[in-house]
Design a protein around this motif. Sequence first.
Motif, PDB file in Angstrom:
ATOM      1  N   UNK A  39       0.673  -1.102  -0.155  1.00  0.00           N
ATOM      2  CA  UNK A  39       0.021  -0.068   0.037  1.00  0.00           C
ATOM      3  C   UNK A  39       1.134   1.421   0.021  1.00  0.00           C
ATOM      4  N   UNK A  40       1.802   1.138   0.904  1.00  0.00           N
ATOM      5  CA  UNK A  40       2.799   2.438   0.939  1.00  0.00           C
ATOM      6  C   UNK A  40       3.435   2.796  -0.428  1.00  0.00           C
ATOM      7  N   UNK A  41       4.072   1.650  -1.017  1.00  0.00           N
ATOM      8  CA  UNK A  41       4.589   1.568  -2.169  1.00  0.00           C
ATOM      9  C   UNK A  41       3.576   2.244  -3.478  1.00  0.00           C
ATOM     10  N   UNK A  42       2.727   1.731  -3.349  1.00  0.00           N
ATOM     11  CA  UNK A  42       1.676   2.037  -4.450  1.00  0.00           C
ATOM     12  C   UNK A  42       1.091   3.769  -4.198  1.00  0.00           C
ATOM     13  N   UNK A  43       0.964   3.941  -2.872  1.00  0.00           N
ATOM     14  CA  UNK A  43       0.583   5.464  -2.439  1.00  0.00           C
ATOM     15  C   UNK A  43       1.734   6.573  -2.879  1.00  0.00           C
ATOM     16  N   UNK A  44       2.998   6.076  -2.758  1.00  0.00           N
ATOM     17  CA  UNK A  44       4.086   6.936  -2.980  1.00  0.00           C
ATOM     18  C   UNK A  44       4.071   7.138  -4.410  1.00  0.00           C
ATOM     19  N   UNK A  45       3.719   6.022  -5.319  1.00  0.00           N
ATOM     20  CA  UNK A  45       3.694   6.217  -6.865  1.00  0.00           C
ATOM     21  C   UNK A  45       2.538   7.131  -7.194  1.00  0.00           C
TER      22      UNK A  45
END
Length: 171
Positions: A80-86
């Motif tokens: 979730x954090x990775x996709x949110x950063x993107x």
Amino acid sequence: MKQVWNEFEQWLKTNRPKAVGTLNEAAAESEIAAVEQKMGLTFPKNLKDWLMIHNGQRDEYIAVIENYTLLPLEEILYTWQTLKELLDGGEFEDFPEIEPIGPVKKEFWWNPRWISIATNGGGDDICIDLDPDEGGKIGQIITFWHDWEQREVIADSLEEWVTATISHTDH
């Protein structure tokens, strides 16, 4: 949910015996609450119950449902954090428009109200959708492909997704 898990574990023992040993111990309610807080989301009760029986799988690449492994809490959060950063960095802005199959919002390549619960290890996930389009159900199960615009509702709930797998004895 306990009943669904029991049936699922029986199914695994018969159809994917190697996978049974990869299931993690239960997650604590406090661990779930900490991840919810970091994501700014409230998990549906069925997901909390699911994680409090088995907190996903150890990362052993032994698929349990089709070619997917079940994500433990820390991987749910990391994904979730990775996709949110993107998303926040504008990475998805030039991506093609979503092609929904079923009531999935097409405004987002990835929606921060989707919770990845299973992965194929290649960036494609099964998600719980907390922000369905009109006619959809909160908690419906959808596909998320990292490189393909199709988003499909594959079940109305976590229980329905698991039950469909069990009744699909394809292995």
